[in-house]
Design a protein around this motif. Structure first.
Motif, short mmCIF file in Angstrom:
data_model
loop_
_atom_site.label_atom_id
_atom_site.label_comp_id
_atom_site.label_asym_id
_atom_site.label_seq_id
_atom_site.Cartn_x
_atom_site.Cartn_y
_atom_site.Cartn_z
N ARG A 88 40.54 32.53 51.62
CA ARG A 88 40.01 31.93 50.39
C ARG A 88 40.37 32.77 49.16
O ARG A 88 40.17 32.34 48.04
CB ARG A 88 38.49 31.77 50.49
CG ARG A 88 38.08 30.80 51.58
CD ARG A 88 36.63 30.90 51.89
NE ARG A 88 36.26 32.25 52.29
CZ ARG A 88 35.03 32.61 52.66
NH1 ARG A 88 34.06 31.73 52.66
NH2 ARG A 88 34.77 33.85 53.02
N PHE A 89 40.90 33.96 49.40
CA PHE A 89 41.28 34.86 48.30
C PHE A 89 42.79 35.04 48.22
O PHE A 89 43.28 36.05 47.75
CB PHE A 89 40.56 36.21 48.44
CG PHE A 89 39.09 36.11 48.16
CD1 PHE A 89 38.59 36.36 46.89
CD2 PHE A 89 38.20 35.73 49.16
CE1 PHE A 89 37.24 36.24 46.61
CE2 PHE A 89 36.85 35.61 48.89
CZ PHE A 89 36.36 35.87 47.62
N LYS A 90 43.50 34.03 48.72
CA LYS A 90 44.97 34.13 48.74
C LYS A 90 45.60 32.81 48.36
O LYS A 90 45.09 31.75 48.74
CB LYS A 90 45.42 34.45 50.16
CG LYS A 90 45.36 35.89 50.52
CD LYS A 90 46.04 36.12 51.86
CE LYS A 90 45.83 37.57 52.23
NZ LYS A 90 45.52 37.80 53.58
N PHE B 59 43.51 41.88 46.50
CA PHE B 59 42.34 42.67 46.89
C PHE B 59 42.68 43.75 47.90
O PHE B 59 43.59 43.58 48.72
CB PHE B 59 41.27 41.74 47.47
CG PHE B 59 40.77 40.74 46.46
CD1 PHE B 59 39.71 41.06 45.63
CD2 PHE B 59 41.38 39.51 46.32
CE1 PHE B 59 39.26 40.15 44.67
CE2 PHE B 59 40.94 38.60 45.37
CZ PHE B 59 39.88 38.91 44.55
N PHE C 123 37.55 35.50 38.25
CA PHE C 123 38.91 35.61 38.78
C PHE C 123 39.87 34.61 38.15
O PHE C 123 39.46 33.54 37.70
CB PHE C 123 38.90 35.42 40.31
CG PHE C 123 38.12 36.48 41.04
CD1 PHE C 123 38.31 37.82 40.74
CD2 PHE C 123 37.22 36.14 42.05
CE1 PHE C 123 37.60 38.82 41.42
CE2 PHE C 123 36.51 37.12 42.73
CZ PHE C 123 36.70 38.46 42.42
N PHE D 25 42.94 30.00 47.03
CA PHE D 25 42.26 30.84 46.05
C PHE D 25 42.34 30.17 44.66
O PHE D 25 41.33 30.01 43.97
CB PHE D 25 42.90 32.23 46.05
CG PHE D 25 42.22 33.26 45.17
CD1 PHE D 25 40.85 33.24 44.94
CD2 PHE D 25 42.97 34.30 44.60
CE1 PHE D 25 40.22 34.20 44.14
CE2 PHE D 25 42.37 35.26 43.80
CZ PHE D 25 41.00 35.20 43.56
N ARG E 218 38.26 41.21 51.17
CA ARG E 218 38.83 39.97 50.65
C ARG E 218 40.35 39.91 50.86
O ARG E 218 40.95 38.85 50.79
CB ARG E 218 38.46 39.81 49.17
CG ARG E 218 36.96 39.55 49.00
CD ARG E 218 36.51 39.57 47.55
NE ARG E 218 36.45 40.91 47.00
CZ ARG E 218 35.75 41.25 45.92
NH1 ARG E 218 35.03 40.36 45.29
NH2 ARG E 218 35.75 42.48 45.47
N ILE F 280 33.90 34.66 43.72
CA ILE F 280 34.62 33.50 43.16
C ILE F 280 33.69 32.71 42.22
O ILE F 280 34.10 32.28 41.14
CB ILE F 280 35.17 32.59 44.29
CG1 ILE F 280 36.31 33.31 45.02
CG2 ILE F 280 35.64 31.24 43.72
CD1 ILE F 280 36.96 32.54 46.14
#
Ligand SMILES: NC(=O)c1ccc[n+]([C@@H]2O[C@H](COP(=O)([O-])OP(=O)(O)OC[C@H]3O[C@@H](n4cnc5c(N)ncnc54)[C@H](OP(=O)(O)O)[C@@H]3O)[C@@H](O)[C@H]2O)c1
Length: 310
Positions: A231-233, A222, A216, A237, A226, A211
Motif C-alpha cells: 500500500r506504500f508502493k 520508506f 504523503f 500508494f 512501510r 496515509i
C-alpha cells in the motif's frame, strides 16, 4: 465530542483518542529518541488523553519499559494502561505464539515489572492462538482479574467466530481490531456484533499508517515497515494518496487537519469507542488529542467523508 467514554462493559472510562506505543518498540518503525517518546506521553496527559496501548512484543519489552518510565510521573489512577500477550519471545530473538495459562500468568508479571505498575487496566490476547484450548486461556485471564493484577481483559485480531468462542468461556469485554476509513471491512460483522453485545472497541491503524493524515505525495520511499507494504508502493500508494487528497478542502473548511477529520469520522461510528493512534512525538499526539474538542460530525458530514474515500 466527549473527552471520556465507557469502553463497553469493561468498566474502564477512556479518552476516545488512545496513544499507540508500537512506535516505542524501536524496531519496525525505526528508532525514536527515548526522551521524545517520554515527552509525547506527558503531552498526551496534558491534552487529556488518558488511554495508552502497548504490548509486551513491541520491541520485546522495550516499549513497555519506556512507557513505564514515562508514566512514573503521572497519577496512576488517572491513566488507563492496556497491554497484550501472545508472542512468546526469547533473548535470541526467536518467538512463537503462546497463550497457555502458564505463559499468560508469567508474562503478566513481566509486563507489570516492565511497566512499573501493580495492575494492568486492560490485558489483551494479541491474536488468536490455535494450540491452547479457549477454556485454559479464559481461566488464566480470569485468575489474573480475581487476583487484582488486571481490571479487565479483551482480545485483538480475532474473527467474529473466534470472538464468540472466547466469550463462551470468559468475560472478554473488548476487541482491538484493524480498522480505518479506507479499509473498513469489519463494519460488516465485527462492529455490529460488538455494538449489540456492548463490547468495548479500540481500533488500531486508524490513519492507515500515515496515509490518512494527507501528508504523503505518493512518491515517498520508506525505510521502516512501510518499505515492504504494497500500500506504500507504486500505483496502489498513489491511488490511496489521491483519495485522501479529496479530504483536504473539507478539512480546511472545518478548520481542522486531514488527520483530525479522519479521526473525527472514525470515532463517529457508534460501535467504536477509541482510536489508537501510533505516536512518535508530542506534535502527533497533540494534533490527535485536539479532535476531542471538536463537535461530532452530523450525518450528512459523515457520509460526505465516507463517499469521498469510497
Ligand atoms: N493489536 C494489533 O495487532 C496492533 C497492530 C498494529 C498497531 N496496533 C496499535 O495501534 C497503534 C496504531 O496503529 P499503527 O501505528 O499501525 O497505525 P496508525 O496509527 O494508523 O499510523 C501511525 C503512523 O501515523 C503517523 N502519524 C501519527 N500521528 C500523526 C500526525 N498527527 N501527523 C502526521 N503523522 C502522524 C506516524 O507516521 P510517521 O512514521 O510517518 O511519523 C505514525 O507512525 C500502534 O501504535 C499500536 O499501539 C495494534
Amino acid at each position: 465530542m466527549k473527552e471520556r467514554v465507557q469502553l463497553g462493559k469493561s468498566g474502564l472510562k477512556v479518552s476516545p483518542i488512545c496513544f499507540g506505543c508500537w512506535q516505542m518498540g524501536q524496531t519496525y518503525w525505526g528508532k525514536q529518541p527515548e526522551d521524545v517518546l517520554i515527552r509525547a506521553v506527558h503531552t498526551a496527559f496534558e491534552y487529556n488523553v488518558n488511554f495508552f496501548d502497548t504490548a509486551d512484543a513491541y520491541g520485546d519489552g522495550i516499549a513497555e519499559k519506556i512507557l513505564g518510565k514515562a508514566i512514573k510521573e503521572l497519577p496512576r489512577d488517572k491513566i488507563i494502561i492496556a497491554t497484550k500477550v501472545f508472542h512468546h519471545f526469547y533473548p535470541d530473538g526467536h518467538r512463537h505464539p503462546d497463550l497457555s495459562k502458564k505463559y499468560i500468568l508469567y508474562e503478566c508479571e513481566k509486563s507489570l515489572e516492565r511497566l512499573g505498575i501493580d495492575y494492568i487496566d486492560l490485558y489483551q490476547a494479541h491474536s488468536y492462538e490455535i494450540y491452547t484450548p479457549m477454556e485454559e486461556i479464559a481461566e488464566a485471564f480470569e485468575k489474573l482479574k480475581r487476583e487484582g493484577k488486571i481490571r479487565a481483559y479483551g482480545v485483538s485480531n480475532f474473527t467474529l467466530e473466534q470472538l464468540r468462542l472466547a466469550r463462551k468461556y470468559g468475560s472478554f469485554s473488548t476487541l482491538q481490531p484493524y480498522y480505518n476509513l479506507l479499509e473498513p471491512g469489519i463494519e460488516k460483522d465485527l462492529l455490529p456484533y460488538c455494538y449489540g453485545e456492548k463490547l468495548g472497541v479500540l481500533v488500531y491503524s486508524p490513519l492507515l499508517r500515515g496515509i490518512l493524515t494527507g501528508k504523503f505525495t505518493g512518491k515517498e520511499v520508506f525505510s521502516d515497515l512501510r518499505a515492504n507494504d504494497l500500500r506504500f508502493k507504486g500505483k496502489r500508494f498513489q491511488e490511496l494518496v489521491r483519495k485522501v487528497e479529496k479530504l483536504k478542502p473539507v478539512a480546511k473548511d472545518k478548520g481542522m487537519s486531514v488527520t483530525q477529520l479522519t479521526l473525527l469520522t472514525t470515532l463517529s461510528h457508534p460501535a467504536i469507542h477509541s482510536a489508537i493512534v501510533g505516536i512518535k512525538n508530542s506534535a502527533q499526539i497533540k494534533e490527535a488529542a485536539e479532535v476531542m474538542r471538536y463537535k461530532d460530525l452530523t450525518l450528512p458530514e459523515y457520509y460526505q467523508v465516507r463517499s469521498l474515500l469510497s
